[in-house]
Design a protein around this motif. Structure first.
Motif, PDB file in Angstrom:
ATOM      1  N   LEU A  12       0.831  -1.208   0.000  1.00 35.27           N
ATOM      2  CA  LEU A  12       0.000   0.000   0.000  1.00 35.27           C
ATOM      3  C   LEU A  12       0.867   1.260   0.000  1.00 35.27           C
ATOM      4  O   LEU A  12       0.573   2.234  -0.713  1.00 35.27           O
ATOM      5  CB  LEU A  12      -0.931  -0.006   1.223  1.00 35.27           C
ATOM      6  N   GLU A  13       1.918   1.244   0.793  1.00 29.37           N
ATOM      7  CA  GLU A  13       2.809   2.417   0.860  1.00 29.37           C
ATOM      8  C   GLU A  13       3.442   2.715  -0.493  1.00 29.37           C
ATOM      9  O   GLU A  13       3.735   3.873  -0.807  1.00 29.37           O
ATOM     10  CB  GLU A  13       3.889   2.200   1.920  1.00 29.37           C
ATOM     11  N   TRP A  15       1.978   2.736  -3.173  1.00 32.68           N
ATOM     12  CA  TRP A  15       1.011   3.497  -3.967  1.00 32.68           C
ATOM     13  C   TRP A  15       0.820   4.934  -3.465  1.00 32.68           C
ATOM     14  O   TRP A  15       0.065   5.697  -4.077  1.00 32.68           O
ATOM     15  CB  TRP A  15      -0.348   2.776  -3.956  1.00 32.68           C
ATOM     16  N   LEU A  16       1.508   5.283  -2.373  1.00 34.60           N
ATOM     17  CA  LEU A  16       1.350   6.648  -1.840  1.00 34.60           C
ATOM     18  C   LEU A  16       1.921   7.700  -2.787  1.00 34.60           C
ATOM     19  O   LEU A  16       1.586   8.879  -2.692  1.00 34.60           O
ATOM     20  CB  LEU A  16       2.022   6.775  -0.457  1.00 34.60           C
ATOM     21  N   ASP A  18       1.355   7.671  -5.951  1.00 36.16           N
ATOM     22  CA  ASP A  18       0.427   7.786  -7.086  1.00 36.16           C
ATOM     23  C   ASP A  18      -0.635   8.823  -6.738  1.00 36.16           C
ATOM     24  O   ASP A  18      -1.443   8.632  -5.814  1.00 36.16           O
ATOM     25  CB  ASP A  18      -0.223   6.424  -7.347  1.00 36.16           C
ATOM     26  N   LEU A  21      -4.178   7.601  -6.355  1.00 27.20           N
ATOM     27  CA  LEU A  21      -4.488   6.592  -5.329  1.00 27.20           C
ATOM     28  C   LEU A  21      -4.131   7.013  -3.903  1.00 27.20           C
ATOM     29  O   LEU A  21      -4.629   6.421  -2.941  1.00 27.20           O
ATOM     30  CB  LEU A  21      -3.746   5.279  -5.649  1.00 27.20           C
ATOM     31  N   LYS A  22      -3.275   8.016  -3.772  1.00 25.87           N
ATOM     32  CA  LYS A  22      -2.682   8.263  -2.445  1.00 25.87           C
ATOM     33  C   LYS A  22      -3.698   8.632  -1.368  1.00 25.87           C
ATOM     34  O   LYS A  22      -3.541   8.239  -0.205  1.00 25.87           O
ATOM     35  CB  LYS A  22      -1.579   9.323  -2.526  1.00 25.87           C
ATOM     36  N   THR A  24      -6.873   7.580  -1.081  1.00 29.84           N
ATOM     37  CA  THR A  24      -7.532   6.332  -0.687  1.00 29.84           C
ATOM     38  C   THR A  24      -6.598   5.469   0.147  1.00 29.84           C
ATOM     39  O   THR A  24      -6.987   4.931   1.195  1.00 29.84           O
ATOM     40  CB  THR A  24      -7.974   5.543  -1.937  1.00 29.84           C
ATOM     41  N   VAL A  25      -5.347   5.368  -0.288  1.00 34.43           N
ATOM     42  CA  VAL A  25      -4.358   4.545   0.427  1.00 34.43           C
ATOM     43  C   VAL A  25      -4.074   5.129   1.808  1.00 34.43           C
ATOM     44  O   VAL A  25      -4.017   4.399   2.813  1.00 34.43           O
ATOM     45  CB  VAL A  25      -3.069   4.420  -0.403  1.00 34.43           C
ATOM     46  N   ILE A  28      -6.814   4.340   4.189  1.00 35.82           N
ATOM     47  CA  ILE A  28      -6.755   2.936   4.630  1.00 35.82           C
ATOM     48  C   ILE A  28      -5.644   2.740   5.662  1.00 35.82           C
ATOM     49  O   ILE A  28      -5.824   2.058   6.670  1.00 35.82           O
ATOM     50  CB  ILE A  28      -6.521   2.005   3.411  1.00 35.82           C
ATOM     51  N   LEU A  29      -4.512   3.335   5.390  1.00 35.95           N
ATOM     52  CA  LEU A  29      -3.345   3.113   6.249  1.00 35.95           C
ATOM     53  C   LEU A  29      -3.433   3.853   7.587  1.00 35.95           C
ATOM     54  O   LEU A  29      -2.818   3.418   8.574  1.00 35.95           O
ATOM     55  CB  LEU A  29      -2.069   3.561   5.519  1.00 35.95           C
ATOM     56  N   ALA A  45       0.142  10.490   6.572  1.00 36.41           N
ATOM     57  CA  ALA A  45      -1.190  10.173   6.049  1.00 36.41           C
ATOM     58  C   ALA A  45      -2.146  11.350   6.245  1.00 36.41           C
ATOM     59  O   ALA A  45      -2.943  11.678   5.357  1.00 36.41           O
ATOM     60  CB  ALA A  45      -1.734   8.921   6.739  1.00 36.41           C
TER      61      ALA A  45
END
Length: 223
Positions: A12-13, A15-16, A18, A21-22, A24-25, A28-29, A45
């Protein structure tokens, strides 16, 4: 397992970075990082959420959370001051931001930085009530924390320009002019107070003070 969990977090990290996507990621994180007490990652975050916030209120709440984590969990008071400053700039009315900035200013002797924030705010386009409130706080800061009587007087006078009936500002100016023995300005304060005071005994007392001051000023001219 722990290894699987770490692998998922690592994925997941990745994708941070992007932009699509960041957010949403990060969302989640965030609770995962909080459970792990991974505070720098929590701040990261939250910063992603700040950048994407759709309203001032949401942005301020997130910045207050960041400030709290930096101050209490990470022990980075300079970073916390910066986060609370950003919250204050977003919403100068926010009393939580003001209070936290005041705490750090006291602990780290950052009263000049605190005053600079207020100076920046009062130069902006504020409602008259907020302008008056911040000018009064700024003046008190200069008087009580920075021992700068000239700047305190300047800002109390500005507060009076916003609200000529501001008795609290007149009381503060009375003390400052008395302390500096600035009789001419003190005379003006007393005259303003007479016009704002309805209680007969208080008005009489002020008139006595005006007469006394006038006598003192004449005596000084004769010397």
């Amino acid at each position: 397992t722990y290894q699987n969990g770490a692998a998922v977090i690592g994925m997941l990290e990745g994708w941070l970075g992007d932009d699509n996507l960041k957010l949403t990621v990060a969302t989640i994180l965030l609770p995962v990082y909080e459970r792990l007490e991974a505070w720098p990652q929590v701040v990261q975050a939250l910063e992603i959420q700040v950048a994407a916030a759709g309203s001032v209120g949401e942005r301020v709440d997130l910045l207050l959370r960041i400030g709290s984590i930096l101050a209490q969990n990470i022990g980075n008071s300079a970073g916390a001051f910066d986060a609370y400053s950003r919250a204050f700039r977003q919403d100068p009315r926010n009393e939580d931001a003001q209070a936290e900035l005041g705490k750090i200013a006291r602990l780290d002797e950052r009263f000049l930085d605190f005053a600079a924030l207020y100076e920046e705010a009062v130069a902006g386009d504020l409602s008259s009530d907020l302008q008056k409130t911040l000018l009064m706080k700024l003046a008190a800061l200069y008087d009580q924390r920075l021992s700068n009587a000239a700047k305190a007087i300047e800002n109390y006078r500005k507060a009076l320009e916003v609200d000529a009936d501001n008795m609290e500002a007149l009381d503060a100016l009375e003390k400052l002019y008395n302390r500096d023995q600035n009789w001419a300005e003190l005379l003006g304060v007393y005259r303003n107070k007479v016009s704002l005071t309805s209680e007969p005994q208080a008005r009489q007392d002020l008139r006595f003070r005006i007469a006394y001051l006038q006598d003192e000023m004449l005596a000084q001219k004769d010397e």
